[in-house]
Design an enzyme around this catalytic site. Structure first.
Site, PDB file in Angstrom:
ATOM      1  N   GLN A 199      42.092  20.266  46.405  1.00 25.79           N
ATOM      2  CA  GLN A 199      43.277  20.606  46.559  1.00 25.79           C
ATOM      3  C   GLN A 199      43.223  20.374  48.650  1.00 25.79           C
ATOM      4  O   GLN A 199      44.291  20.462  49.368  1.00 25.79           O
ATOM      5  CB  GLN A 199      42.821  22.209  47.129  1.00 25.79           C
ATOM      6  N   HIS A 203      43.249  33.482  46.682  1.00 25.29           N
ATOM      7  CA  HIS A 203      43.606  33.489  45.449  1.00 25.29           C
ATOM      8  C   HIS A 203      45.613  34.452  45.158  1.00 25.29           C
ATOM      9  O   HIS A 203      45.827  33.225  45.029  1.00 25.29           O
ATOM     10  CB  HIS A 203      43.259  33.843  44.996  1.00 25.29           C
ATOM     11  N   GLN A 261      37.374  36.710  41.229  1.00 24.12           N
ATOM     12  CA  GLN A 261      37.755  35.657  41.418  1.00 24.12           C
ATOM     13  C   GLN A 261      38.873  36.128  42.285  1.00 24.12           C
ATOM     14  O   GLN A 261      39.866  35.198  42.354  1.00 24.12           O
ATOM     15  CB  GLN A 261      37.942  35.444  40.008  1.00 24.12           C
ATOM     16  N   HIS A 291      47.781  32.478  48.845  1.00 26.06           N
ATOM     17  CA  HIS A 291      47.567  30.902  47.457  1.00 26.06           C
ATOM     18  C   HIS A 291      49.525  31.414  46.488  1.00 26.06           C
ATOM     19  O   HIS A 291      50.305  30.903  46.461  1.00 26.06           O
ATOM     20  CB  HIS A 291      47.265  30.595  46.771  1.00 26.06           C
ATOM     21  N   THR A 322      38.830  22.123  44.755  1.00 26.27           N
ATOM     22  CA  THR A 322      38.480  22.601  45.574  1.00 26.27           C
ATOM     23  C   THR A 322      38.253  21.539  46.849  1.00 26.27           C
ATOM     24  O   THR A 322      40.105  21.855  47.612  1.00 26.27           O
ATOM     25  CB  THR A 322      37.168  23.269  46.023  1.00 26.27           C
ATOM     26  N   LYS A 349      55.878  27.973  39.239  1.00 31.78           N
ATOM     27  CA  LYS A 349      55.093  29.221  39.787  1.00 31.78           C
ATOM     28  C   LYS A 349      54.750  30.817  39.875  1.00 31.78           C
ATOM     29  O   LYS A 349      54.091  31.111  40.035  1.00 31.78           O
ATOM     30  CB  LYS A 349      55.503  28.644  41.319  1.00 31.78           C
ATOM     31  N   ARG A 379      40.504  40.379  32.192  1.00 30.16           N
ATOM     32  CA  ARG A 379      39.183  40.296  31.594  1.00 30.16           C
ATOM     33  C   ARG A 379      38.549  40.563  32.921  1.00 30.16           C
ATOM     34  O   ARG A 379      37.429  40.043  32.977  1.00 30.16           O
ATOM     35  CB  ARG A 379      38.794  38.631  31.630  1.00 30.16           C
ATOM     36  N   TYR A 391      40.470  22.068  33.206  1.00 32.53           N
ATOM     37  CA  TYR A 391      38.981  22.476  34.004  1.00 32.53           C
ATOM     38  C   TYR A 391      39.279  24.172  33.070  1.00 32.53           C
ATOM     39  O   TYR A 391      38.178  24.360  32.206  1.00 32.53           O
ATOM     40  CB  TYR A 391      38.802  22.506  35.209  1.00 32.53           C
TER      41      TYR A 391
END
Length: 279
Positions: A206, A142, A137, A145, A203, A119, A132, A182
């Site tokens: 999840q 995000h 994103q 989490h 998703t 993690k 990048r 992916y």
């Protein structure tokens, strides 16, 4: 305050699982807190500011290697979770924590610590987004989490390094095999996009994951299982929060987006859209 300090000392130093006490980053929560605070600050502030006037880094080969490594690590953790209990020995209705030095219990304990470490490695996901310049994103979901999962894994490793709650890690590693596959394919180049039509199903997986964990944990309140109720409550609460967050993300990203695109195509077909581009 003195009572709180004494309770903290008793919880962290006396009630800990001695089998994990000397493992890396497990002596106290201080190092983990510093890592998470640094991660949040870098992801939301200093990182985007540093990249503001810079070109995005390419990192294609780094991303391919990183994602491939994550696939292998997730496969290994899933395998360890299965052979250490969930394949044959563990009960899906009630699995108390085994604090003995039984070889199988120790194997699951080591797997839980490695899961915790994974993690922390996954925080690099966000670092790569920043470098990048994929700032879109780096959503609140995000960052939340990625910040919460190491904390949850640390708690599990500190006090409950096997037993009922490890099903969360087992399912999570299975999903991460698919997810990082992916990411690995998408990092190869745009020509792979035609093979990546299944993004939205990540998703959905999840959502399925946290739904399973909610019901798997909630049964502890009713079946008399000897598993800590406080931890069970936190697992249920965590699952509900993520069901809501991932559900909202799915609705906004796919259902509403598809409806808006369909409406726009209909308007174009009916000649109701004006081209505002100037020559």
């Amino acid at each position: 305050m003195s009572s709180l300090v004494e309770y903290y000392k008793d919880l962290v130093y006396n009630r800990k699982d001695p089998r994990t006490a000397d493992m890396f980053l497990m002596s106290s929560p201080g190092p983990l807190i510093m890592i998470i605070v640094t991660y949040i600050y870098f992801s939301t502030n200093i990182g985007p500011r540093y990249m503001r006037d810079k070109k995005p880094y390419e990192l294609r080969n780094v991303m391919i290697l990183y994602n491939f490594s994550q696939v292998l690590l997730s496969m290994y953790l899933f395998y360890e979770g299965m052979v250490s209990g969930w394949l044959h020995d563990y009960s899906f209705t009630c699995q108390p924590v085994d604090y003995s030095n039984n070889p199988t219990a120790l194997r699951m304990t080591r797997a839980v610590h490695l899961y915790f470490m994974s993690k922390l490695v996954e925080l690099l996901d966000t670092v790569f987004f920043v470098l990048r310049k994929k700032n879109r994103q780096i959503s609140g979901l995000h960052v939340f989490h990625h910040s919460l999962m190491p904390v949850a894994a640390w708690i599990g490793c500190k006090w409950l390094p096997n037993g009922h709650g490890t099903l969360l890690g087992l399912i999570n590693t299975f999903i991460h095999v698919i997810m990082y596959t992916y990411y690995m394919l998408s990092s190869i180049g745009p020509h792979m996009n035609k093979y990546l039509w299944w993004k939205k199903y990540l998703t959905m997986l999840q959502l399925i994951q946290f739904t399973i964990i909610f019901f798997h944990s909630a049964q502890i309140f009713f079946n008399g299982c000897n598993y800590p109720k406080v931890v069970t409550f936190l697992l249920c609460l965590n699952s509900l929060i993520f069901i809501y967050l991932f559900g909202a993300f799915y609705v906004n990203s796919y259902i509403k987006s598809q409806a808006a695109n369909k409406k726009q195509r209909t308007a174009i077909g009916n000649g109701n859209v004006t081209d505002n581009k100037s020559d």
